[in-house]
Design a protein around this motif. Structure first.
Motif, PDB file in Angstrom:
ATOM      1  N   TRP A 152      31.262   2.904 -17.716  1.00  0.00           N
ATOM      2  CA  TRP A 152      30.138   3.687 -17.219  1.00  0.00           C
ATOM      3  C   TRP A 152      30.219   3.837 -15.702  1.00  0.00           C
ATOM      4  CZ3 TRP A 152      25.238   1.629 -20.237  1.00  0.00           C
ATOM      5  CH2 TRP A 152      25.385   1.922 -21.585  1.00  0.00           C
ATOM      6  N   CYS A 166      23.017   0.389 -10.604  1.00  0.00           N
ATOM      7  CA  CYS A 166      21.991   0.150 -11.627  1.00  0.00           C
ATOM      8  C   CYS A 166      21.382  -1.251 -11.538  1.00  0.00           C
ATOM      9  CB  CYS A 166      22.567   0.324 -13.030  1.00  0.00           C
ATOM     10  SG  CYS A 166      23.067   2.007 -13.421  1.00  0.00           S
ATOM     11  N   HIS A 167      22.142  -2.212 -11.044  1.00  0.00           N
ATOM     12  CA  HIS A 167      21.694  -3.605 -11.010  1.00  0.00           C
ATOM     13  C   HIS A 167      21.308  -4.003  -9.590  1.00  0.00           C
ATOM     14  CE1 HIS A 167      23.008  -4.265 -15.141  1.00  0.00           C
ATOM     15  NE2 HIS A 167      24.111  -3.591 -14.840  1.00  0.00           N
ATOM     16  N   ASP A 178      15.259  -5.317 -14.401  1.00  0.00           N
ATOM     17  CA  ASP A 178      15.026  -3.879 -14.583  1.00  0.00           C
ATOM     18  C   ASP A 178      14.408  -3.272 -13.321  1.00  0.00           C
ATOM     19  OD1 ASP A 178      15.999  -3.764 -17.191  1.00  0.00           O
ATOM     20  OD2 ASP A 178      14.052  -4.195 -18.085  1.00  0.00           O
ATOM     21  N   LYS A 189      15.656  -1.595 -10.854  1.00  0.00           N
ATOM     22  CA  LYS A 189      16.124  -0.282 -10.417  1.00  0.00           C
ATOM     23  C   LYS A 189      15.912   0.751 -11.531  1.00  0.00           C
ATOM     24  CE  LYS A 189      19.246   0.133  -7.422  1.00  0.00           C
ATOM     25  NZ  LYS A 189      20.505   0.286  -6.718  1.00  0.00           N
ATOM     26  N   GLU A 224      17.507   3.369 -12.087  1.00  0.00           N
ATOM     27  CA  GLU A 224      18.793   3.867 -12.574  1.00  0.00           C
ATOM     28  C   GLU A 224      19.231   3.133 -13.843  1.00  0.00           C
ATOM     29  OE1 GLU A 224      18.651   4.788  -8.187  1.00  0.00           O
ATOM     30  OE2 GLU A 224      18.133   3.069  -9.425  1.00  0.00           O
ATOM     31  N   LYS A 225      18.837   1.880 -13.970  1.00  0.00           N
ATOM     32  CA  LYS A 225      19.215   1.117 -15.162  1.00  0.00           C
ATOM     33  C   LYS A 225      18.542   1.694 -16.406  1.00  0.00           C
ATOM     34  CE  LYS A 225      19.555  -3.582 -16.968  1.00  0.00           C
ATOM     35  NZ  LYS A 225      19.286  -4.998 -16.684  1.00  0.00           N
ATOM     36  N   ASN A 226      17.279   2.030 -16.289  1.00  0.00           N
ATOM     37  CA  ASN A 226      16.586   2.626 -17.439  1.00  0.00           C
ATOM     38  C   ASN A 226      17.131   4.021 -17.724  1.00  0.00           C
ATOM     39  OD1 ASN A 226      14.595   2.227 -19.517  1.00  0.00           O
ATOM     40  ND2 ASN A 226      13.492   3.903 -18.533  1.00  0.00           N
ATOM     41  N   ALA A 236      20.198   4.942 -17.315  1.00  0.00           N
ATOM     42  CA  ALA A 236      21.465   4.712 -18.021  1.00  0.00           C
ATOM     43  C   ALA A 236      21.195   4.455 -19.503  1.00  0.00           C
ATOM     44  CB  ALA A 236      22.220   3.544 -17.401  1.00  0.00           C
TER      45      ALA A 236
END
Length: 167
Positions: A51, A62-63, A77, A79, A81-83, A85
């Motif tokens: 990814w 994301c992290h 969670d 950021k 961006e993680k959700n 993704a």
């Protein structure tokens, strides 16, 4: 003899120093929401690498780091961006399930078809949205002929321009 004895000591000590210890325990996976729960740490790590490569980003895209330990907090969670993704993973899985069935090719091999992150992102975190090119215009332009001249009736040969005669 002395050389042979010393080289034997060196070889034996090197062999005992390389003895493998007990296998390291893989880190426990937490906060896995869309990936299958039975994946190993190495499998999830491999998926995350794919990814990240598909988006041209690193893990911190994301992290987020834990402010106390200064180490990456993989389960956080924090950021958005993680959700995102996760939502993109669900979208691609849905598209692949609906439109790309695993079929065999003419040689009897499973055809590897479908979409993934790279299909749209092409190594960019935010893929460029490109509009389709406008189709070529057919027929007269809107508003009639150029210069406001009336359009000739259909089937009429195009007007000819007189020769310039060098003027």
């Amino acid at each position: 003899m002395v050389t042979l004895g010393l080289s034997s000591v060196v070889v034996l000590s090197a062999m005992t120093a390389v003895q493998p210890g007990p296998p390291k325990e893989e880190p426990k996976l937490t906060n896995i929401k869309v990936l299958p729960k039975n994946l190993t740490f190495r499998q999830v790590d491999h998926i995350m690498d794919e990814w990240a490569h598909s988006l041209g980003v690193r893990c911190n895209f994301c992290h987020s780091p834990n402010p106390e330990t200064k180490k990456m907090d993989w389960a956080s969670d924090a950021k958005p961006e993680k959700n995102m993704a996760r939502e993109m993973y669900k979208m691609t899985a849905s598209i692949n399930k609906k439109y790309f069935k695993a079929e065999k090719d003419s040689l009897g091999m499973i055809a590897n078809t479908g979409i993934n992150c790279y299909t749209c992102h092409n190594g960019k975190a935010h893929p460029e949205v490109v509009d389709a090119p406008a189709p070529p215009r057919m027929g007269p332009p809107p508003g009639g002929a150029p210069n406001g001249a009336p359009m000739p009736p259909p089937g009429t040969p195009p007007p000819t321009t007189p020769p310039n005669n060098g003027r």
